[in-house]
Design a protein around this motif. Structure first.
Motif, short mmCIF file in Angstrom:
data_model
loop_
_atom_site.label_atom_id
_atom_site.label_comp_id
_atom_site.label_asym_id
_atom_site.label_seq_id
_atom_site.Cartn_x
_atom_site.Cartn_y
_atom_site.Cartn_z
N LEU A 11 0.24 15.67 2.52
CA LEU A 11 0.39 14.25 2.83
C LEU A 11 1.53 13.67 2.00
O LEU A 11 1.58 13.89 0.79
CB LEU A 11 -0.92 13.51 2.54
CG LEU A 11 -0.92 12.00 2.83
CD1 LEU A 11 -0.59 11.73 4.29
CD2 LEU A 11 -2.27 11.41 2.47
N GLU B 279 2.17 20.01 8.27
CA GLU B 279 1.27 21.16 8.35
C GLU B 279 2.10 22.41 8.08
O GLU B 279 3.07 22.68 8.77
CB GLU B 279 0.62 21.22 9.73
CG GLU B 279 -0.46 22.28 9.81
CD GLU B 279 -1.18 22.30 11.16
OE1 GLU B 279 -2.22 22.96 11.23
OE2 GLU B 279 -0.70 21.68 12.12
N GLN C 152 -6.19 10.83 8.09
CA GLN C 152 -5.11 9.97 7.58
C GLN C 152 -4.21 9.56 8.74
O GLN C 152 -3.95 10.36 9.62
CB GLN C 152 -4.25 10.74 6.56
CG GLN C 152 -5.01 11.25 5.36
CD GLN C 152 -5.26 10.15 4.34
OE1 GLN C 152 -4.58 9.15 4.31
NE2 GLN C 152 -6.26 10.36 3.50
N TRP D 39 -2.38 21.25 4.98
CA TRP D 39 -1.81 19.91 5.18
C TRP D 39 -1.25 19.36 3.88
O TRP D 39 -1.86 19.47 2.82
CB TRP D 39 -2.86 18.97 5.72
CG TRP D 39 -3.19 19.26 7.15
CD1 TRP D 39 -4.17 20.10 7.61
CD2 TRP D 39 -2.50 18.79 8.29
NE1 TRP D 39 -4.13 20.15 8.98
CE2 TRP D 39 -3.13 19.36 9.43
CE3 TRP D 39 -1.43 17.91 8.48
CZ2 TRP D 39 -2.71 19.08 10.72
CZ3 TRP D 39 -1.01 17.65 9.78
CH2 TRP D 39 -1.65 18.23 10.88
N LYS E 117 -7.64 15.53 12.44
CA LYS E 117 -7.49 16.70 11.57
C LYS E 117 -7.57 16.33 10.09
O LYS E 117 -8.15 17.06 9.30
CB LYS E 117 -6.13 17.38 11.81
CG LYS E 117 -6.06 18.19 13.08
CD LYS E 117 -7.03 19.35 13.09
CE LYS E 117 -6.38 20.64 12.68
NZ LYS E 117 -7.27 21.79 12.92
N THR E 118 -6.95 15.20 9.72
CA THR E 118 -6.80 14.90 8.29
C THR E 118 -7.49 13.62 7.86
O THR E 118 -7.62 13.36 6.67
CB THR E 118 -5.30 14.77 7.93
OG1 THR E 118 -4.79 13.57 8.52
CG2 THR E 118 -4.51 15.97 8.40
N GLN F 239 3.12 13.57 7.40
CA GLN F 239 2.13 14.60 7.16
C GLN F 239 2.75 15.89 7.67
O GLN F 239 3.33 15.91 8.75
CB GLN F 239 0.82 14.32 7.88
CG GLN F 239 0.07 13.13 7.29
CD GLN F 239 -1.32 13.03 7.83
OE1 GLN F 239 -2.12 13.96 7.70
NE2 GLN F 239 -1.64 11.90 8.43
#
Length: 76
Positions: free
Chosen positions: A64, A57, A50, A62, A47-48, A55
């Motif tokens: 971080l 949501e 990362q 998102w 999804k990211t 993280q």
């Protein structure tokens, strides 16, 4: 109603800071420990892009790391 999910690990101090921040501000959230749930780690990476935690949501957006200002911008 806000949809908040925090992805954490057992050893991450910023994860604890994030969950404490949400609790102190009365924001209900779901916590997912990526050490205990490997599929969640794969989900995050997909999804990211990362692997770092926390993280979070928030309503499909998102955040971080520990970024309380950004969290408050995203909650309704």
């Amino acid at each position: 109603m806000n949809q908040i999910t925090v992805y954490t690990t057992n050893t991450c101090p910023y994860c604890t800071m994030m969950t404490n921040f949400l609790t102190e501000n009365g924001l209900p959230f779901k916590e997912v420990n990526v050490q205990q749930e490997p599929l969640a780690a794969n989900y995050l990476a997909n999804k990211t892009g990362q692997m770092g935690v926390p993280q979070t949501e928030v309503n499909g957006q998102w955040v971080l790391g520990f970024d309380p200002d950004r969290i408050m911008q995203l909650v309704k």
